[in-house]
Design a protein around this motif. Structure first.
Motif, PDB file in Angstrom:
ATOM      1  N   LEU A  23      -9.882  12.890   1.705  1.00 18.04           N
ATOM      2  CA  LEU A  23      -8.494  13.194   2.068  1.00 18.04           C
ATOM      3  C   LEU A  23      -7.925  12.248   3.123  1.00 18.04           C
ATOM      4  N   PHE A  24      -8.664  11.200   3.450  1.00 14.60           N
ATOM      5  CA  PHE A  24      -8.206  10.330   4.536  1.00 14.60           C
ATOM      6  C   PHE A  24      -6.859   9.685   4.228  1.00 14.60           C
ATOM      7  N   LYS A  25      -6.737   9.062   3.060  1.00 16.89           N
ATOM      8  CA  LYS A  25      -5.479   8.374   2.746  1.00 16.89           C
ATOM      9  C   LYS A  25      -4.302   9.329   2.545  1.00 16.89           C
ATOM     10  N   PRO A  26      -4.472  10.481   1.892  1.00 16.04           N
ATOM     11  CA  PRO A  26      -3.350  11.423   1.823  1.00 16.04           C
ATOM     12  C   PRO A  26      -2.861  11.877   3.201  1.00 16.04           C
ATOM     13  N   VAL A  27      -3.792  12.130   4.117  1.00 16.07           N
ATOM     14  CA  VAL A  27      -3.395  12.533   5.469  1.00 16.07           C
ATOM     15  C   VAL A  27      -2.719  11.373   6.187  1.00 16.07           C
ATOM     16  N   LEU A  28      -3.242  10.165   6.011  1.00 15.24           N
ATOM     17  CA  LEU A  28      -2.638   8.983   6.630  1.00 15.24           C
ATOM     18  C   LEU A  28      -1.205   8.775   6.126  1.00 15.24           C
ATOM     19  N   SER A  29      -0.950   9.055   4.863  1.00 15.96           N
ATOM     20  CA  SER A  29       0.407   8.895   4.324  1.00 15.96           C
ATOM     21  C   SER A  29       1.385   9.853   4.992  1.00 15.96           C
ATOM     22  N   LEU A  30       0.958  11.093   5.230  1.00 13.70           N
ATOM     23  CA  LEU A  30       1.833  12.050   5.923  1.00 13.70           C
ATOM     24  C   LEU A  30       2.077  11.625   7.364  1.00 13.70           C
TER      25      LEU A  30
ATOM     26  N   ASP B 235       0.853  -1.185   0.000  1.00 16.23           N
ATOM     27  CA  ASP B 235       0.000   0.000   0.000  1.00 16.23           C
ATOM     28  C   ASP B 235       0.896   1.244   0.000  1.00 16.23           C
ATOM     29  N   PRO B 236       0.578   2.268  -0.803  1.00 20.45           N
ATOM     30  CA  PRO B 236       1.402   3.483  -0.818  1.00 20.45           C
ATOM     31  C   PRO B 236       1.603   4.113   0.554  1.00 20.45           C
ATOM     32  N   VAL B 237       0.601   4.010   1.443  1.00 23.91           N
ATOM     33  CA  VAL B 237       0.766   4.623   2.762  1.00 23.91           C
ATOM     34  C   VAL B 237       1.866   3.910   3.553  1.00 23.91           C
TER      35      VAL B 237
END
Length: 310
Positions: free
Chosen positions: A191-198, A4-6
């Motif tokens: 925006l859940f996954k973009p925030v999780l990645s950070l 997974d990218p995250v």
């Protein structure tokens, strides 16, 4: 199977810290991201609960509370072979409790495959924090003659940041329902996954900083941090199957049981068991178990889930 990218963001942070890069995220951003994730998970669970409302959920919640208590006692029994009572109790509280971020990554793992779990899993996430912290304190204080500050402990457990945000988001999502929450979806859903990645980028940096504590404590902590989550995941998976949860729900409950807290538990143990060594608990929880679950544990638990449900 591709990562997974995250998870790749977590590996980037881990590599940057180990390579002594100057990469750092502002502390205020870390706090903001954690608030967002807790609220988003709570809102999603609340909206899903508004669609169901089965009385069976109450019985499942009681069983999950007992499950959290059992896991804490099992972890304490194993840790007492090598650690003093205070350190064993504090670390057991971390492993009886749960990791919100590990739960989020497991939910993301299911979302990539288009699979949804039961809505009450978010409620399980919230209630599994409490019994582990209370039992951990009781184990630390058993027989030491010290007076327990119950008021402070209750305030930390029930009104701590993670609990207020999770349960608050759950109630808001439940009251608003699927229609009322639509206006918030661009922020809390899209925006859940973009925030999780950070957030995982920061967690990679923090994990590398905790690895030093493992060298000082020896191989016991490493073995505990690797083997205990596997056993706890099997207990969680069997419990999910017995409760009649779906395969997706089984994966999430197994992940919750296999995860360990590094937000609520350290804060509560710092107040209630000040004589315990926090570096030991965090080295095991954040230095070993967290990366193991992200990189290997969740796919392994899914394989076990598919085998059991087949």
């Amino acid at each position: 199977m591709t990562l997974d990218p995250v998870v790749l963001f977590f590996l980037l942070g881990l590599f940057a810290a180990l390579a002594r890069s100057e990469l750092k995220l502002p502390p205020a951003l870390y706090e903001t991201l954690s608030v967002f994730l807790l609220l988003a998970i709570g809102l999603k669970g609340g909206v899903a609960l508004a669609k169901t409302g089965s009385p069976q959920v109450l019985l499942q919640v009681l069983l999950v509370i007992l499950l959290g208590t059992l896991l804490t006692l099992l972890a304490f029994g194993i840790l007492r072979w090598r650690l003093n009572r205070a350190d064993a109790a504090a670390t057991a509280a971390h492993y009886g409790s749960v990791s919100v971020v590990t739960f989020a990554v497991a939910a993301s793992f299911l979302a990539r495959q288009g699979i949804e779990a039961e809505p009450q899993l978010t409620l399980f996430l919230a209630v599994m924090e409490m019994p582990a912290l209370v039992v951990g304190v009781l184990l630390a204080r058993l027989g030491d003659g010290q007076q327990l500050r119950w008021g402070q402990l209750a305030h930390e457990v029930f009104l701590g940041k993670s609990m207020v945000l999770l349960l608050g988001g759950l109630v808001i999502g439940w009251l608003a329902g699927p229609t009322g929450i639509v206006s918030l979806s661009p922020l809390y859903v899209d925006l859940f996954k973009p925030v999780l990645s950070l957030f995982l980028l920061e967690m990679g940096l923090l994990t590398a900083a905790k690895l030093g504590g493992l060298r000082r404590q020896g191989g016991f902590v490493v073995l505990f941090g690797l083997l205990v989550p596997l056993g706890f995941a099997c207990i969680g998976l069997g419990s999910a199957y017995a409760m009649g949860l779906s395969a997706a729900g089984g994966l999430l409950l197994a992940t919750l049981c296999a995860s360990s807290s590094y937000i609520a538990a350290p804060a509560a143990m710092r107040i209630a068991v000040p004589e315990a060594n926090p570096a030991l608990s965090l080295a095991a929880s954040l230095g070993v178990t967290f990366p193991f679950n992200l990189l290997f544990g969740i796919p392994l638990y899914w394989m076990l889930t598919q085998w059991l449900y087949a």
